[in-house]
Motif scaffolding. Sequence first.
Motif, PDB file in Angstrom:
ATOM      1  N   LEU A  16       0.802  -1.220   0.000  1.00  0.00           N
ATOM      2  CA  LEU A  16       0.000   0.000   0.000  1.00  0.00           C
ATOM      3  C   LEU A  16       0.834   1.268   0.000  1.00  0.00           C
ATOM      4  O   LEU A  16       0.410   2.298  -0.541  1.00  0.00           O
ATOM      5  CB  LEU A  16      -0.940   0.011   1.205  1.00  0.00           C
ATOM      6  CG  LEU A  16      -2.064  -1.024   1.182  1.00  0.00           C
ATOM      7  CD1 LEU A  16      -2.870  -0.935   2.473  1.00  0.00           C
ATOM      8  CD2 LEU A  16      -2.949  -0.831  -0.025  1.00  0.00           C
ATOM      9  N   LEU A  17       2.014   1.229   0.611  1.00  0.00           N
ATOM     10  CA  LEU A  17       2.833   2.437   0.721  1.00  0.00           C
ATOM     11  C   LEU A  17       3.960   2.509  -0.299  1.00  0.00           C
ATOM     12  O   LEU A  17       4.867   3.321  -0.164  1.00  0.00           O
ATOM     13  CB  LEU A  17       3.414   2.541   2.137  1.00  0.00           C
ATOM     14  CG  LEU A  17       2.381   2.798   3.225  1.00  0.00           C
ATOM     15  CD1 LEU A  17       3.046   2.773   4.593  1.00  0.00           C
ATOM     16  CD2 LEU A  17       1.688   4.119   2.995  1.00  0.00           C
ATOM     17  N   SER A  43      10.319  11.085  -2.082  1.00  0.00           N
ATOM     18  CA  SER A  43       9.120  10.296  -1.781  1.00  0.00           C
ATOM     19  C   SER A  43       9.478   8.944  -1.181  1.00  0.00           C
ATOM     20  O   SER A  43       8.740   8.422  -0.353  1.00  0.00           O
ATOM     21  CB  SER A  43       8.260  10.106  -3.031  1.00  0.00           C
ATOM     22  OG  SER A  43       8.911   9.283  -3.968  1.00  0.00           O
ATOM     23  N   ILE A  44      10.606   8.375  -1.563  1.00  0.00           N
ATOM     24  CA  ILE A  44      11.056   7.120  -0.960  1.00  0.00           C
ATOM     25  C   ILE A  44      11.333   7.322   0.529  1.00  0.00           C
ATOM     26  O   ILE A  44      10.942   6.496   1.361  1.00  0.00           O
ATOM     27  CB  ILE A  44      12.289   6.571  -1.691  1.00  0.00           C
ATOM     28  CG1 ILE A  44      11.907   6.128  -3.098  1.00  0.00           C
ATOM     29  CG2 ILE A  44      12.920   5.422  -0.923  1.00  0.00           C
ATOM     30  CD1 ILE A  44      13.094   5.777  -3.972  1.00  0.00           C
ATOM     31  N   VAL A  45      11.980   8.419   0.871  1.00  0.00           N
ATOM     32  CA  VAL A  45      12.282   8.709   2.277  1.00  0.00           C
ATOM     33  C   VAL A  45      11.006   8.936   3.077  1.00  0.00           C
ATOM     34  O   VAL A  45      10.839   8.389   4.172  1.00  0.00           O
ATOM     35  CB  VAL A  45      13.228   9.928   2.381  1.00  0.00           C
ATOM     36  CG1 VAL A  45      13.380  10.389   3.816  1.00  0.00           C
ATOM     37  CG2 VAL A  45      14.582   9.599   1.778  1.00  0.00           C
ATOM     38  N   VAL A  50       6.876   6.863   6.959  1.00  0.00           N
ATOM     39  CA  VAL A  50       5.471   6.529   7.237  1.00  0.00           C
ATOM     40  C   VAL A  50       5.336   5.028   7.485  1.00  0.00           C
ATOM     41  O   VAL A  50       4.628   4.593   8.402  1.00  0.00           O
ATOM     42  CB  VAL A  50       4.563   6.994   6.082  1.00  0.00           C
ATOM     43  CG1 VAL A  50       3.151   6.462   6.237  1.00  0.00           C
ATOM     44  CG2 VAL A  50       4.556   8.508   5.985  1.00  0.00           C
ATOM     45  N   PHE A  51       6.017   4.207   6.668  1.00  0.00           N
ATOM     46  CA  PHE A  51       5.979   2.750   6.829  1.00  0.00           C
ATOM     47  C   PHE A  51       6.499   2.336   8.196  1.00  0.00           C
ATOM     48  O   PHE A  51       5.869   1.536   8.897  1.00  0.00           O
ATOM     49  CB  PHE A  51       6.804   2.078   5.731  1.00  0.00           C
ATOM     50  CG  PHE A  51       6.926   0.596   5.884  1.00  0.00           C
ATOM     51  CD1 PHE A  51       5.929  -0.242   5.416  1.00  0.00           C
ATOM     52  CD2 PHE A  51       8.037   0.023   6.485  1.00  0.00           C
ATOM     53  CE1 PHE A  51       6.037  -1.621   5.548  1.00  0.00           C
ATOM     54  CE2 PHE A  51       8.154  -1.340   6.621  1.00  0.00           C
ATOM     55  CZ  PHE A  51       7.154  -2.168   6.153  1.00  0.00           C
ATOM     56  N   SER A  52       7.643   2.880   8.594  1.00  0.00           N
ATOM     57  CA  SER A  52       8.217   2.482   9.879  1.00  0.00           C
ATOM     58  C   SER A  52       7.342   2.938  11.048  1.00  0.00           C
ATOM     59  O   SER A  52       7.210   2.232  12.045  1.00  0.00           O
ATOM     60  CB  SER A  52       9.643   3.015  10.025  1.00  0.00           C
ATOM     61  OG  SER A  52       9.642   4.425   9.991  1.00  0.00           O
TER      62      SER A  52
END
Length: 71
Positions: A16-17, A43-45, A50-52
């Motif tokens: 999703l992310l 955007s990767i950072v 957000v993922f972590s």
Amino acid sequence: MADWGPVIVAVVLFVLLTPGLLFQIPGNNRAVEFGNMQTSGASIVVHAIVFSGLITIFLVAIGVHIYAAKI
């Protein structure tokens, strides 16, 4: 019995992310772009942060557990 909660939560959040798949923060031309299938270093950072944060909330704070029983 194996605890599949962390595996399932991590895979779902990863899909999703993924930057550019559903949305991208920050976008190339706007703050948020939807479904553009492109990505950038920024955007990767942002998506990694957000993922972590979300995986920490789901696994540590809430404690998601899914157990698979042997048949």
